[in-house]
Design a protein around this motif. Sequence first.
Motif: not given
Length: 389
Positions: A131-133, A171-177
């Motif tokens: 998941i990304g943000c 953002a709180s569950i993302a793996h990469v931002a």
Amino acid sequence: MNATANVSDVLNLDGLLSPGELELRGTVRAFVDGRIRPNIAQWYEKAHFPVELVREMGALGLLGMHLDGYGCPGRSAVEYGIAAMELEAGDSGLRTFVSVQGSLSMSAIHKWGSEEQKNRYLPGMAKGEIIGCFGLTEPTAGSDPSNMATVARRDGDGWVLTGAKRWIGLASIAHVAVIWARADDGVRGFLVPTDTPGFTATPIEPKLSMRASIQCEINLDGVRLPADALLPGAKGLRGPFSCLNEARYGIIWGAMGAARDSYEAALAYSLERLQFDKPLAAYQITQQKLVNMLLEIQKGTLLAIHTGRMKDAGTLEPVQISVGKLNNCREAIKICRDARAILGGNGITLDYSPLRHANNLESVRTYEGTDEVHTLILGSHITGIPAFR
């Protein structure tokens, strides 16, 4: 056209869609009917994002669906728009997830990343395994990202990021931002694994809108990154703006999904609800409201189809995206409010969708450019005089 189609599609806009596009719509609509509609009232009330749907969306080819290669579905812009419309008929929060993942995070990597970055992230993101943000907006820099305060300074062969971002979906569950920061040579983009020391994402609560979604504040406290964290192709605001235009395009379609669902809820209710011994739908004022809703949904959907065809042809300009985003959000929120009015007091409960859609659309009309920003974009185009300052 049959009588049922006439209710929501009096102009037979379905006739502008190919058999393949209609088949995709049926697939996404079935997913919404089976997985979102039965649960969305509870998710909204409890402010719960159903992360369990992420991999299901990936399996359906909804993540990065308009991107080619690297495990991405490679669908057309119109097909992506159709999916966005159906998802937002379920809930804006679920459509927003697909937008943040595909139109923002994955698009940034696809447009501006190195081959190594694309191969590392995009296949897993398309499946929903990663998941990304997308971190652009800041506490003091929303509509004016040129004034961003987040900075990236070189440290040997790497980088150190310091600053804050706000209203960052997932953002709180993302793996990469994907984080945008000001460097010595202008605004640059960085891929930041969210388990990097100094990276903190805190959900923003409580909210009155987008309750079945996640928006966060990000704090970047001396986040150290290797040299290969930099998106090499992005320099200046053209990088993030190119991604914002992808997200804005999806909103043109999505807003009409929320509007259509609200109209259909109000129509069904007005045909069954009796007042003064006859259905609400038998009254002239009610029919006027329904007709006005239908007119704007038909016009907005036609605008979305035309915009999508231009995008697929490679002729779509950013100012044309502003036309669709401004018009369809503005009209959709009015439709949802009018639909709630037809529902009367019952319309303020989560048994019915229009007020939930209207609340969500307060966010949709704000993010990816407010009504005012898109008005100024169009005003500048019309007059040749920028009036942003």
